[in-house]
Enzyme design. Structure first.
Site, short mmCIF file in Angstrom:
data_model
loop_
_atom_site.label_atom_id
_atom_site.label_comp_id
_atom_site.label_asym_id
_atom_site.label_seq_id
_atom_site.Cartn_x
_atom_site.Cartn_y
_atom_site.Cartn_z
N CYS A 121 0.86 -1.19 0.00
CA CYS A 121 0.00 0.00 0.00
C CYS A 121 0.89 1.23 0.00
O CYS A 121 2.12 1.12 0.04
CB CYS A 121 -0.92 -0.02 1.22
SG CYS A 121 -2.34 1.10 1.06
N CYS A 131 -4.03 6.20 0.64
CA CYS A 131 -3.52 4.92 0.12
C CYS A 131 -3.20 4.96 -1.37
O CYS A 131 -2.91 3.92 -1.97
CB CYS A 131 -4.52 3.81 0.42
SG CYS A 131 -4.77 3.56 2.19
N LYS A 197 -12.28 -4.78 3.10
CA LYS A 197 -11.64 -3.97 4.15
C LYS A 197 -12.52 -2.76 4.40
O LYS A 197 -12.80 -1.97 3.50
CB LYS A 197 -10.25 -3.53 3.70
CG LYS A 197 -9.56 -2.59 4.69
CD LYS A 197 -8.15 -2.29 4.27
CE LYS A 197 -7.52 -1.27 5.22
NZ LYS A 197 -6.17 -0.93 4.82
N ARG A 207 -2.59 3.56 12.98
CA ARG A 207 -2.16 4.77 12.27
C ARG A 207 -1.06 5.50 13.02
O ARG A 207 -0.24 6.17 12.40
CB ARG A 207 -3.38 5.65 11.99
CG ARG A 207 -4.28 4.96 10.96
CD ARG A 207 -5.52 5.72 10.62
NE ARG A 207 -6.34 4.91 9.70
CZ ARG A 207 -7.54 5.25 9.28
NH1 ARG A 207 -8.09 6.39 9.67
NH2 ARG A 207 -8.20 4.46 8.46
N ARG A 219 -10.94 7.68 4.66
CA ARG A 219 -10.76 6.64 3.65
C ARG A 219 -12.08 6.07 3.15
O ARG A 219 -12.12 5.00 2.56
CB ARG A 219 -9.91 5.50 4.23
CG ARG A 219 -8.56 5.91 4.76
CD ARG A 219 -7.58 4.74 4.70
NE ARG A 219 -6.50 4.83 5.66
CZ ARG A 219 -5.44 5.62 5.55
NH1 ARG A 219 -5.33 6.44 4.53
NH2 ARG A 219 -4.49 5.59 6.46
N GLU A 235 -16.99 -7.95 -3.51
CA GLU A 235 -15.56 -7.60 -3.50
C GLU A 235 -14.70 -8.85 -3.53
O GLU A 235 -13.69 -8.91 -4.25
CB GLU A 235 -15.22 -6.77 -2.25
CG GLU A 235 -15.65 -5.31 -2.31
CD GLU A 235 -14.65 -4.47 -3.12
OE1 GLU A 235 -13.75 -5.03 -3.76
OE2 GLU A 235 -14.78 -3.23 -3.10
N LYS A 250 -11.54 -7.65 6.95
CA LYS A 250 -10.87 -6.80 7.93
C LYS A 250 -11.79 -5.65 8.29
O LYS A 250 -12.30 -5.01 7.36
CB LYS A 250 -9.57 -6.29 7.32
CG LYS A 250 -8.83 -5.30 8.17
CD LYS A 250 -7.60 -4.83 7.44
CE LYS A 250 -6.92 -3.77 8.27
NZ LYS A 250 -5.76 -3.22 7.62
N SER A 276 -5.79 -3.37 15.12
CA SER A 276 -5.17 -2.71 16.26
C SER A 276 -6.16 -2.26 17.32
O SER A 276 -5.92 -2.41 18.51
CB SER A 276 -4.34 -1.53 15.76
OG SER A 276 -5.15 -0.62 15.03
N TYR A 315 -2.37 -8.85 16.75
CA TYR A 315 -1.32 -8.32 17.62
C TYR A 315 -1.15 -9.20 18.86
O TYR A 315 -0.23 -8.99 19.64
CB TYR A 315 -1.60 -6.85 17.98
CG TYR A 315 -1.66 -6.03 16.71
CD1 TYR A 315 -0.50 -5.56 16.11
CD2 TYR A 315 -2.88 -5.81 16.05
CE1 TYR A 315 -0.54 -4.88 14.90
CE2 TYR A 315 -2.94 -5.13 14.85
CZ TYR A 315 -1.77 -4.67 14.28
OH TYR A 315 -1.81 -4.02 13.08
C1 PBG Z 1 -3.31 0.51 5.21
C2 PBG Z 1 -3.54 -0.36 6.37
C3 PBG Z 1 -4.19 -0.03 7.55
C4 PBG Z 1 -4.18 -1.17 8.37
C5 PBG Z 1 -3.49 -2.15 7.69
N1 PBG Z 1 -3.11 -1.64 6.43
C6 PBG Z 1 -4.73 1.25 8.01
C7 PBG Z 1 -5.78 1.94 7.33
O1 PBG Z 1 -6.39 1.46 6.36
O2 PBG Z 1 -6.06 3.05 7.78
C8 PBG Z 1 -4.80 -1.25 9.73
C9 PBG Z 1 -4.42 -2.40 10.57
C10 PBG Z 1 -4.78 -2.29 12.00
O3 PBG Z 1 -5.52 -1.42 12.46
O4 PBG Z 1 -4.28 -3.14 12.74
N2 PBG Z 1 -2.14 0.24 4.52
#
Ligand code: PBG
Length: 329
Positions: A121, A131, A197, A207, A219, A235, A250, A276, A315
């Site tokens: 990304c 992105c 996603k 972030r 986003r 998708e 996700k 996260s 995590y």
């Molecule tokens: C974007 C990306 C994100 C996450 C993984 N890849 C952040 C976003 O889309 O804002 C989030 C992963 C997480 O929160 O653990 N490259």
């Protein structure tokens, strides 16, 4: 009084019977450990927003990857945090960039003991935090971004990634990356598509970790609306048709229904990203005395597997693998 013939409690009587009759198992090989590798730091930097995690140097990432391999984890997932950011995120396809350097070092250290997945990304690499590249009106330009993803993917494959994981939610990203990889001689490099996603607050701590919050806007113009699940099926179908080898939903805990629905529609390996914010909810609730972190984390990971995910990015992956080993799994 008539007693029931079937007595489900018979199979709950002992730990051994419960283990024998369990429908879902958690195994370290199903788990993936995310790693943030930051360029230009002399020592790892602890992440307040993601307790227990750090931005790693290449050297400390090697130590983490060795631990992951020793514990039998399925894979590590690499994110890069570069020193230099620009409008197009050009550090992302620098063959000497931070992720490429880390991929080569990790491969030397762990060989084939654990799969190396590269997040593909631009948001960690762009100065605006989106992105993809921006149009004059501030929106993300889908097709110009695809060309850049192709360069990133080829550079990551050349550095030794087993799997490229496009996470930007641009239309057509899987077919673009597949043809670029094939044309560059990387037809054996697999694609794990972040297919469904969602735009969610649950990415907050990430972030900070990856220094990629959008400087303006959000986003929602490319990530999915949490109100939708039929759209997730579409998708995923597109990504399968475009050549994805594995697909992903996700986040995980707020999308268990989506995971179950996608599971019933596709036969490819299905990953779920326990993101996260979901990790932070468990850690902070446990610290506040709501419950035991280990029990809560293992229950959440099991629920994600039960919903239908084969692979769980979390995590808690390293800790969970340690807990599973301690309980003799
Ligand atoms: C974007 C990306 C994100 C996450 C993984 N890849 C952040 C976003 O889309 O804002 C989030 C992963 C997480 O929160 O653990 N490259």
């Amino acid at each position: 009084m008539a007693f029931p013939e079937e007595r489900p409690r018979r199979l709950r009587r002992s730990p051994a019977l419960r283990r024998l009759s369990a429908e879902t198992r958690l195994h370290p090989a199903d788990l993936v450990h995310p790693l943030f590798i930051r360029e230009g730091i002399a020592a790892p930097v602890a992440l307040e927003a993601l307790p227990g995690h750090r931005q790693e140097t290449v050297e400390s990432a090697v130590v983490e990857a060795r631990r992951a391999a020793e514990l039998g984890l399925g894979a590590v997932l690499l994110f890069g945090v570069p020193v230099r950011k620009d409008a197009s995120g050009s550090e992302a396809w620098n063959d000497e960039g931070i992720v490429q350097t880390a991929l080569r070092a990790l491969r030397r250290a762990v060989g084939d003991a654990c799969v190396l997945i590269a997040d593909c990304c631009l948001d960690e690499y762009t100065d605006h935090g989106h992105c993809g590249v921006l149009r004059p009106d501030g929106g993300v330009d889908n097709d110009r971004t695809l060309e850049l993803y192709a360069r990133v993917a080829v550079s990551q494959a050349a550095a030794g990634a087993d799997v490229i994981a496009p996470s930007g939610m641009m239309d057509g990203q899987v077919s673009m990356i597949r043809s670029a990889l094939d044309a560059a001689g990387f037809s054996d490099t697999a694609i794990l598509a972040y297919s469904a996603k969602y735009a969610t607050v649950m990415y907050g701590p990430f972030r900070d970790a990856a220094d990629c919050a959008p400087r303006s806007g959000d986003r929602r113009g490319y990530q999915m609306d949490p109100a939708n699940s039929r759209e997730a099926v579409r998708e995923v179908a597109l990504d399968v048709a475009e050549g994805a080898d594995m697909v992903m939903v996700k986040p995980a805990l707020t999308c268990l229904d989506v995971i179950a629905r996608v599971r019933s529609e596709v036969s490819l390996p299905l990953a779920a990203y326990n993101v996260s914010g979901e990790y932070a909810m468990i850690v902070h609730a446990a610290r506040a005395g709501a419950f035991d972190e280990r029990a809560a984390a293992l229950e959440a990971l099991t629920a994600i597997r039960r919903a239908g995910a084969d692979i769980v990015i979390s995590y808690h992956a390293l800790q969970a693998a340690g807990w599973l080993r301690d309980q003799g799994a």
